[in-house]
Write a protein that holds these residues in place. Structure first.
Motif, PDB file in Angstrom:
ATOM      1  N   ASP A   1      42.522  37.952  78.386  1.00 46.04           N
ATOM      2  CA  ASP A   1      41.713  36.988  79.135  1.00 46.04           C
ATOM      3  C   ASP A   1      40.499  37.702  79.731  1.00 46.04           C
ATOM      4  O   ASP A   1      40.639  38.669  80.490  1.00 46.04           O
ATOM      5  N   THR A   2      39.296  37.216  79.408  1.00 46.67           N
ATOM      6  CA  THR A   2      38.075  37.881  79.880  1.00 46.67           C
ATOM      7  C   THR A   2      37.859  37.733  81.385  1.00 46.67           C
ATOM      8  O   THR A   2      36.978  38.386  81.949  1.00 46.67           O
ATOM      9  N   ASN A   3      38.636  36.872  82.022  1.00 46.75           N
ATOM     10  CA  ASN A   3      38.556  36.798  83.485  1.00 46.75           C
ATOM     11  C   ASN A   3      39.229  37.999  84.139  1.00 46.75           C
ATOM     12  O   ASN A   3      38.955  38.313  85.296  1.00 46.75           O
ATOM     13  N   LEU A   4      40.108  38.652  83.387  1.00 50.81           N
ATOM     14  CA  LEU A   4      40.854  39.793  83.925  1.00 50.81           C
ATOM     15  C   LEU A   4      40.588  41.092  83.182  1.00 50.81           C
ATOM     16  O   LEU A   4      40.864  42.174  83.704  1.00 50.81           O
ATOM     17  N   PHE A   5      40.032  41.009  81.967  1.00 46.53           N
ATOM     18  CA  PHE A   5      39.812  42.219  81.173  1.00 46.53           C
ATOM     19  C   PHE A   5      38.386  42.265  80.630  1.00 46.53           C
ATOM     20  O   PHE A   5      37.739  41.230  80.450  1.00 46.53           O
ATOM     21  N   MET A   6      37.911  43.475  80.369  1.00 48.87           N
ATOM     22  CA  MET A   6      36.552  43.672  79.861  1.00 48.87           C
ATOM     23  C   MET A   6      36.501  44.970  79.059  1.00 48.87           C
ATOM     24  O   MET A   6      37.432  45.783  79.104  1.00 48.87           O
ATOM     25  N   ILE A   7      35.410  45.174  78.321  1.00 47.19           N
ATOM     26  CA  ILE A   7      35.214  46.435  77.606  1.00 47.19           C
ATOM     27  C   ILE A   7      35.064  47.550  78.633  1.00 47.19           C
ATOM     28  O   ILE A   7      34.365  47.401  79.634  1.00 47.19           O
ATOM     29  N   CYS A   8      35.716  48.663  78.393  1.00 44.03           N
ATOM     30  CA  CYS A   8      35.704  49.776  79.344  1.00 44.03           C
ATOM     31  C   CYS A   8      34.288  50.316  79.538  1.00 44.03           C
ATOM     32  O   CYS A   8      33.560  50.550  78.568  1.00 44.03           O
ATOM     33  N   LEU A   9      33.913  50.519  80.784  1.00 41.49           N
ATOM     34  CA  LEU A   9      32.577  51.021  81.109  1.00 41.49           C
ATOM     35  C   LEU A   9      32.368  52.451  80.628  1.00 41.49           C
ATOM     36  O   LEU A   9      31.231  52.866  80.375  1.00 41.49           O
ATOM     37  N   ASN A  10      33.451  53.202  80.505  1.00 38.25           N
ATOM     38  CA  ASN A  10      33.335  54.615  80.148  1.00 38.25           C
ATOM     39  C   ASN A  10      33.734  54.920  78.706  1.00 38.25           C
ATOM     40  O   ASN A  10      33.606  56.061  78.259  1.00 38.25           O
ATOM     41  N   ASP A  11      34.221  53.898  77.984  1.00 34.41           N
ATOM     42  CA  ASP A  11      34.606  54.075  76.583  1.00 34.41           C
ATOM     43  C   ASP A  11      34.595  52.704  75.914  1.00 34.41           C
ATOM     44  O   ASP A  11      35.526  51.909  76.084  1.00 34.41           O
ATOM     45  N   SER A  12      33.554  52.431  75.155  1.00 39.51           N
ATOM     46  CA  SER A  12      33.380  51.102  74.561  1.00 39.51           C
ATOM     47  C   SER A  12      34.442  50.754  73.528  1.00 39.51           C
ATOM     48  O   SER A  12      34.542  49.602  73.089  1.00 39.51           O
ATOM     49  N   GLU A  13      35.252  51.737  73.126  1.00 37.57           N
ATOM     50  CA  GLU A  13      36.325  51.483  72.170  1.00 37.57           C
ATOM     51  C   GLU A  13      37.593  50.994  72.863  1.00 37.57           C
ATOM     52  O   GLU A  13      38.565  50.631  72.192  1.00 37.57           O
ATOM     53  N   LYS A  14      37.568  50.982  74.184  1.00 36.25           N
ATOM     54  CA  LYS A  14      38.770  50.615  74.927  1.00 36.25           C
ATOM     55  C   LYS A  14      38.515  49.446  75.882  1.00 36.25           C
ATOM     56  O   LYS A  14      37.392  48.978  76.032  1.00 36.25           O
ATOM     57  N   ILE A  15      39.594  49.015  76.528  1.00 37.97           N
ATOM     58  CA  ILE A  15      39.561  47.874  77.443  1.00 37.97           C
ATOM     59  C   ILE A  15      39.921  48.358  78.849  1.00 37.97           C
ATOM     60  O   ILE A  15      40.617  49.366  79.013  1.00 37.97           O
ATOM     61  N   GLN A  16      39.446  47.648  79.862  1.00 36.25           N
ATOM     62  CA  GLN A  16      39.852  47.951  81.226  1.00 36.25           C
ATOM     63  C   GLN A  16      40.024  46.654  82.004  1.00 36.25           C
ATOM     64  O   GLN A  16      39.573  45.585  81.574  1.00 36.25           O
ATOM     65  N   VAL A  17      40.677  46.746  83.137  1.00 33.50           N
ATOM     66  CA  VAL A  17      40.843  45.589  84.020  1.00 33.50           C
ATOM     67  C   VAL A  17      39.504  45.296  84.688  1.00 33.50           C
ATOM     68  O   VAL A  17      38.777  46.209  85.089  1.00 33.50           O
ATOM     69  N   ARG A  18      39.174  44.009  84.814  1.00 38.07           N
ATOM     70  CA  ARG A  18      37.896  43.602  85.398  1.00 38.07           C
ATOM     71  C   ARG A  18      38.018  43.503  86.925  1.00 38.07           C
ATOM     72  O   ARG A  18      38.158  42.424  87.499  1.00 38.07           O
ATOM     73  N   ALA A  19      37.998  44.638  87.595  1.00 38.31           N
ATOM     74  CA  ALA A  19      38.059  44.672  89.062  1.00 38.31           C
ATOM     75  C   ALA A  19      37.713  46.071  89.537  1.00 38.31           C
ATOM     76  O   ALA A  19      38.034  47.060  88.863  1.00 38.31           O
TER      77      ALA A  19
END
Length: 351
Positions: free
Chosen positions: A241-259
């Motif tokens: 869910d893009t409300n809770l997850f986003m592309i990682c700011l430090n590694d575009s190949e990974k995902i991170q929590v949006r907070a």
């Protein structure tokens, strides 16, 4: 020039002031010009007598800061003109006039004006009003370095900006709130001893690293991310869910929590109606892959190289173990506001 002769000639509608000691003036419905006249009358009646050119210089400075204060008051709090009839506010204004008349330091004058404008917004005798009154007397005892230290400790130790969503915004944040003070910071122990003496702060036993503060307040900017498969492996029902997850700011190949931190994450849970089971799992993921303190420092310095000496000074000075009093927070807050032009209300921290 002010002398000992108390003979006066008073025109129609004018205000006469005559006394050998402290004087306060009370009138109703004061206008801009009337407040100005009253303020200068209070200064003349209360300021100690100086000889020759020194008195003329003091008078000119008092007029200058009174005019600057009234202009800012008119912009930020026009209702504050009504405070011109309040004895306590007159005393606060005289404190500003007196201190600026003595040294003429423009930066100090601007700081005192910001404190006094904030003081004008207080309608009753509460803790904020008391703290601001005390700050007006304390700030003139501090140097630019003391003021810079208070601003930086207040900024990192007591505030957070939830609007910082990426590294570019973090750089802009550093530019606006750190850069103006970065070259004035000092690690001399005498600096912190004096801040303690003036009632701006006290040393504490535990030290807080700047990297640790950033890691706690802005965790989302310093995550290494995780593979998309983690969402499925942990059986998170909302999926990616893009409300809770986003592309990682430090590694575009990974995902991170949006907070940026757990507090913001909890707010997102509530806003999006996330069930308890998913909340637990997402919090676990949020704690994964965090940068080390060394990596956080390197990232900040890569964004803004001038942050290197800021980290160094924080580590090697008592900044890392110095708690601000209410007066220290008020002065640090006013110093930031003086240079940035805006900041949240002081009542958020002092109430």
């Amino acid at each position: 020039m002010f002398g000992d002769n108390q003979e006066q000639n008073v025109g129609t509608g004018a205000v006469a002031v005559q006394a050998g000691n402290d004087v306060h003036i009370t009138q109703n419905g004061l206008s801009y010009s009337e407040v100005r006249d009253v303020a200068l009358d209070v200064f003349r009646a209360n300021f100690f007598q100086l000889a020759g050119p020194a008195m003329e210089t003091a008078k000119a400075r008092a007029e200058e800061i009174t005019e600057d204060f009234l202009k800012k008051l008119q912009q930020e709090n026009p209702d504050g003109f009504g405070k011109g009839q309040d004895p306590d506010f007159q005393h606060a204004l005289f404190t500003v006039q007196r201190e600026y008349a003595r040294n003429g330091d423009k930066d100090l004058g601007d700081l005192l004006i910001d404190l006094l404008v904030d003081r004008s917004k207080e309608e009753q005798r509460d803790i904020v009003q008391i703290v601001l009154n005390e700050s007006l007397s304390t700030a003139p005892k501090l140097t630019d370095s003391h003021l810079a230290v208070l601003a930086i400790i207040f900024l990192f130790g007591y505030t957070q900006n939830q609007g910082i969503g990426n590294h570019a915004m973090l750089g802009e944040y550093f530019d606006k709130y750190v850069l103006p003070f970065s070259t004035k910071l000092i690690k001399n122990p005498a600096c912190y001893q004096h801040l303690q003496f003036t009632g701006c702060g006290t040393p504490r036993m535990n030290a807080l690293t700047l990297e640790g503060i950033l890691a706690s307040t802005y965790s989302g900017l310093f995550l290494k991310g995780f593979d998309k498969s983690e969402i499925e492996n942990k059986q998170i029902s909302i999926g990616l869910d893009t409300n809770l997850f986003m592309i990682c700011l430090n590694d575009s190949e990974k995902i991170q929590v949006r907070a940026n931190n757990l507090e913001v994450l909890d707010e997102r849970f509530k806003a999006n109606g996330i069930n308890e089971d998913d909340q637990v799992k997402i919090r676990e993921i949020f704690q994964m892959g965090k940068m080390s303190h060394d990596e956080i420092r390197e990232k900040c310095v890569s964004i803004r190289p001038y942050m290197a000496p800021v980290f160094e000074l924080w580590t090697e000075s008592q900044m890392n173990s110095f708690s601000l009093t209410s007066v220290g927070m008020a002065i640090g807050h006013a110093n930031i506001k003086r240079l940035t032009g805006e900041f949240a209300s002081l009542s958020i921290w002092i109430n």
